[in-house]
Design an enzyme around this catalytic site. Structure first.
Site, PDB file in Angstrom:
ATOM      1  N   ASP A  20       1.256  -1.142  -0.205  1.00 35.56           N
ATOM      2  CA  ASP A  20       0.004  -0.362   0.591  1.00 35.56           C
ATOM      3  C   ASP A  20       0.547   1.088   0.158  1.00 35.56           C
ATOM      4  O   ASP A  20       2.136   1.277   0.296  1.00 35.56           O
ATOM      5  CB  ASP A  20      -0.744   0.169   1.077  1.00 35.56           C
ATOM      6  CG  ASP A  20      -2.095   1.000   1.533  1.00 35.56           C
ATOM      7  OD1 ASP A  20      -2.197   1.353   0.099  1.00 35.56           O
ATOM      8  OD2 ASP A  20      -2.666   1.144   1.941  1.00 35.56           O
ATOM      9  N   GLY A  21       0.418   2.192  -0.834  1.00 34.94           N
ATOM     10  CA  GLY A  21       0.714   4.161  -0.234  1.00 34.94           C
ATOM     11  C   GLY A  21       1.796   3.650  -2.184  1.00 34.94           C
ATOM     12  O   GLY A  21       2.129   5.331  -1.580  1.00 34.94           O
ATOM     13  N   ASN A  22       1.283   3.069  -3.053  1.00 37.32           N
ATOM     14  CA  ASN A  22       1.911   4.091  -4.526  1.00 37.32           C
ATOM     15  C   ASN A  22       0.983   4.891  -4.567  1.00 37.32           C
ATOM     16  O   ASN A  22       1.767   6.054  -5.391  1.00 37.32           O
ATOM     17  CB  ASN A  22       1.377   3.117  -5.402  1.00 37.32           C
ATOM     18  CG  ASN A  22       1.679   1.830  -5.142  1.00 37.32           C
ATOM     19  OD1 ASN A  22       2.589   1.022  -4.478  1.00 37.32           O
ATOM     20  ND2 ASN A  22       1.062   0.724  -5.972  1.00 37.32           N
ATOM     21  N   SER A  65      -7.864  -5.414  -5.372  1.00 35.64           N
ATOM     22  CA  SER A  65      -9.046  -5.966  -4.452  1.00 35.64           C
ATOM     23  C   SER A  65     -10.021  -6.031  -5.552  1.00 35.64           C
ATOM     24  O   SER A  65      -9.907  -5.076  -6.163  1.00 35.64           O
ATOM     25  CB  SER A  65      -8.829  -5.027  -3.412  1.00 35.64           C
ATOM     26  OG  SER A  65     -10.037  -4.073  -3.419  1.00 35.64           O
ATOM     27  N   ASN A  68     -10.776  -2.431  -5.091  1.00 37.01           N
ATOM     28  CA  ASN A  68     -10.327  -1.368  -6.170  1.00 37.01           C
ATOM     29  C   ASN A  68     -11.272  -1.267  -7.803  1.00 37.01           C
ATOM     30  O   ASN A  68     -10.591  -0.111  -8.011  1.00 37.01           O
ATOM     31  CB  ASN A  68      -8.748  -2.125  -6.369  1.00 37.01           C
ATOM     32  CG  ASN A  68      -8.071  -1.761  -5.120  1.00 37.01           C
ATOM     33  OD1 ASN A  68      -6.326  -2.529  -5.112  1.00 37.01           O
ATOM     34  ND2 ASN A  68      -8.503  -0.956  -4.044  1.00 37.01           N
ATOM     35  N   ARG A  71     -11.667   2.764  -8.160  1.00 39.51           N
ATOM     36  CA  ARG A  71     -11.310   3.511  -8.346  1.00 39.51           C
ATOM     37  C   ARG A  71     -11.450   4.064  -9.960  1.00 39.51           C
ATOM     38  O   ARG A  71     -11.739   3.678 -10.635  1.00 39.51           O
ATOM     39  CB  ARG A  71      -9.851   3.455  -8.237  1.00 39.51           C
ATOM     40  CG  ARG A  71      -9.235   2.899  -6.631  1.00 39.51           C
ATOM     41  CD  ARG A  71      -7.889   1.916  -6.624  1.00 39.51           C
ATOM     42  NE  ARG A  71      -7.423   2.510  -5.374  1.00 39.51           N
ATOM     43  CZ  ARG A  71      -6.444   2.462  -4.968  1.00 39.51           C
ATOM     44  NH1 ARG A  71      -5.195   2.309  -5.749  1.00 39.51           N
ATOM     45  NH2 ARG A  71      -6.130   2.137  -3.908  1.00 39.51           N
TER      46      ARG A  71
HETATM   47  C1  IPE Z   1      -5.454  -2.258  -0.324  1.00 39.94           C
HETATM   48  O1  IPE Z   1      -4.835  -1.439  -0.435  1.00 39.94           O
HETATM   49  C2  IPE Z   1      -5.497  -2.988  -1.485  1.00 39.94           C
HETATM   50  C3  IPE Z   1      -4.489  -4.172  -2.316  1.00 39.94           C
HETATM   51  C4  IPE Z   1      -3.416  -3.513  -2.222  1.00 39.94           C
HETATM   52  C5  IPE Z   1      -4.361  -4.182  -3.126  1.00 39.94           C
HETATM   53  P1  IPE Z   1      -6.204  -0.059  -0.418  1.00 39.94           P
HETATM   54  O2  IPE Z   1      -5.924   0.703  -0.540  1.00 39.94           O
HETATM   55  O3  IPE Z   1      -7.432  -0.660  -1.893  1.00 39.94           O
HETATM   56  O4  IPE Z   1      -7.153  -0.389   0.617  1.00 39.94           O
HETATM   57  P2  IPE Z   1      -7.906   0.459   1.387  1.00 39.94           P
HETATM   58  O5  IPE Z   1      -8.961   1.413   0.908  1.00 39.94           O
HETATM   59  O6  IPE Z   1      -6.554   1.883   2.157  1.00 39.94           O
HETATM   60  O7  IPE Z   1      -8.351  -0.156   3.201  1.00 39.94           O
HETATM   61  C1  IPE Z   2      -1.773   0.300  -3.037  1.00 40.25           C
HETATM   62  O1  IPE Z   2      -1.119   1.737  -3.285  1.00 40.25           O
HETATM   63  C2  IPE Z   2      -1.441  -0.348  -5.047  1.00 40.25           C
HETATM   64  C3  IPE Z   2      -3.349  -0.950  -4.915  1.00 40.25           C
HETATM   65  C4  IPE Z   2      -4.596  -0.542  -3.929  1.00 40.25           C
HETATM   66  C5  IPE Z   2      -3.475  -1.636  -6.130  1.00 40.25           C
HETATM   67  P1  IPE Z   2      -2.825   2.405  -3.502  1.00 40.25           P
HETATM   68  O2  IPE Z   2      -3.121   2.916  -4.956  1.00 40.25           O
HETATM   69  O3  IPE Z   2      -3.878   2.116  -2.072  1.00 40.25           O
HETATM   70  O4  IPE Z   2      -1.989   3.759  -2.922  1.00 40.25           O
HETATM   71  P2  IPE Z   2      -2.126   4.840  -2.007  1.00 40.25           P
HETATM   72  O5  IPE Z   2      -3.128   4.204  -0.667  1.00 40.25           O
HETATM   73  O6  IPE Z   2      -3.362   5.312  -2.503  1.00 40.25           O
HETATM   74  O7  IPE Z   2      -1.495   5.752  -1.485  1.00 40.25           O
HETATM   75 MG    MG Z   3      -3.775   2.398  -0.276  1.00 42.69          MG
END
Ligand code: IPE
Ligand code: IPE
Ligand code: MG
Length: 241
Positions: A20-22, A65, A68, A71
């Site tokens: 998480d956190g990209n 997920s 996801n 988005r």
């Molecule tokens: C969880 O991260 C899903 C993946 C890493 C693929 P999210 O960024 O989607 O989770 P939430 O929405 O913050 O709970």
């Molecule tokens: C995780 O990073 C990757 C996926 C959920 C596919 P995020 O896209 O959720 O990054 P943040 O949480 O918005 O920083």
């Molecule tokens: Mg995230």
């Protein structure tokens, strides 16, 4: 900080990671979120390599997920393209390293280019005997459990199973993860202290480790720290030591 010491006799057999956190990583750099996903792909390569070198038997990563899909379409499209690109570029090397790719989730619902690439990865590495690299794609734990309950209900309806015989094994065998032991260590990056519908059944006794690092900046040393901490933990499974 020094490179953490790893106790080889206390390695987790199975590590699961919520990457998480990209998006936040990209935002901090005034870049589009998609660039964060691209940077995250580099972290994934390093992580797979490190785990395989250490002799971890199973590595599960949460790549996409069931939630996801909420988005923006261009971000979802980019993630799908990145998956195709990642597998396209890495597959030969993963195969050479004897890594076996496995997928959990409703991956048949992914766009056809992804499905073709995923199926090629699964079939090429099918007989490999090294680390199992398990990718959660269009994965949601509640959906996985619903599917398991439906399959079990059909068996009961067809007289193949009686309700009183349903036990933990019956349920575990109907999950996508049926061939994989439960994770020993679950890592989540980006400081978020939640599970987000990942492996709810399987993590009943998993050790949790949270990192404040955003996924693109999750280094090999940070991974080693998680594994080293795991080695210090005492797992009791409800009993006494
Ligand atoms: C969880 O991260 C899903 C993946 C890493 C693929 P999210 O960024 O989607 O989770 P939430 O929405 O913050 O709970
Ligand atoms: C995780 O990073 C990757 C996926 C959920 C596919 P995020 O896209 O959720 O990054 P943040 O949480 O918005 O920083
Ligand atoms: Mg995230």
């Amino acid at each position: 900080m020094d490179t953490p010491k790893i106790n080889k006799s206390k390695l987790p057999r199975h590590i699961a990671i919520i990457m998480d956190g990209n998006g936040r990583w990209a935002k901090k750099r005034l870049m589009p979120r998609t660039m964060g996903h691209r940077a995250g792909m580099t972290t994934l390569k390093t992580t797979v390599k490190t785990c395989a070198e250490l002799g971890i038997e199973y590595l599960t990563v949460f790549a996409f997920s069931t939630e996801n899909w909420k988005r923006p379409a261009d971000e979802v499209d980019y993630l799908m393209k990145l998956l195709v690109e990642y597998l396209g570029k890495e597959l030969r090397e993963l195969h050479q390293e004897n890594i076996k790719i496995n997928v959990i989730g409703a991956y048949h619902d992914l766009p056809s280019e992804c499905l073709v690439q995923v199926e090629e990865a699964l079939s090429l590495t099918r007989n490999n005997t090294g680390m199992v690299f398990n990718i959660a794609l269009n994965y949601g734990s509640r959906r996985e459990i619903i599917r398991a309950v439906q399959n079990i209900a059909s068996k009961v309806q067809n007289g193949l199973l009686s309700p009183g015989d349903i036990d933990e094994k019956t349920i575990a065998n109907e999950l996508y993860s049926c061939n994989i032991p439960d994770p020993d260590l679950l890592i989540r990056t980006a400081g978020e202290m939640r599970i987000s519908n990942f492996l709810l059944w399987q993590i009943a006794y998993t050790e949790l480790w949270f990192s404040s690092k955003l996924w693109p900046e999750f280094t090999k040393d940070e991974l080693l720290r998680a594994i080293s901490d795991y080695g210090q933990r005492e797992r009791r499974f409800g009993g006494l030591t």
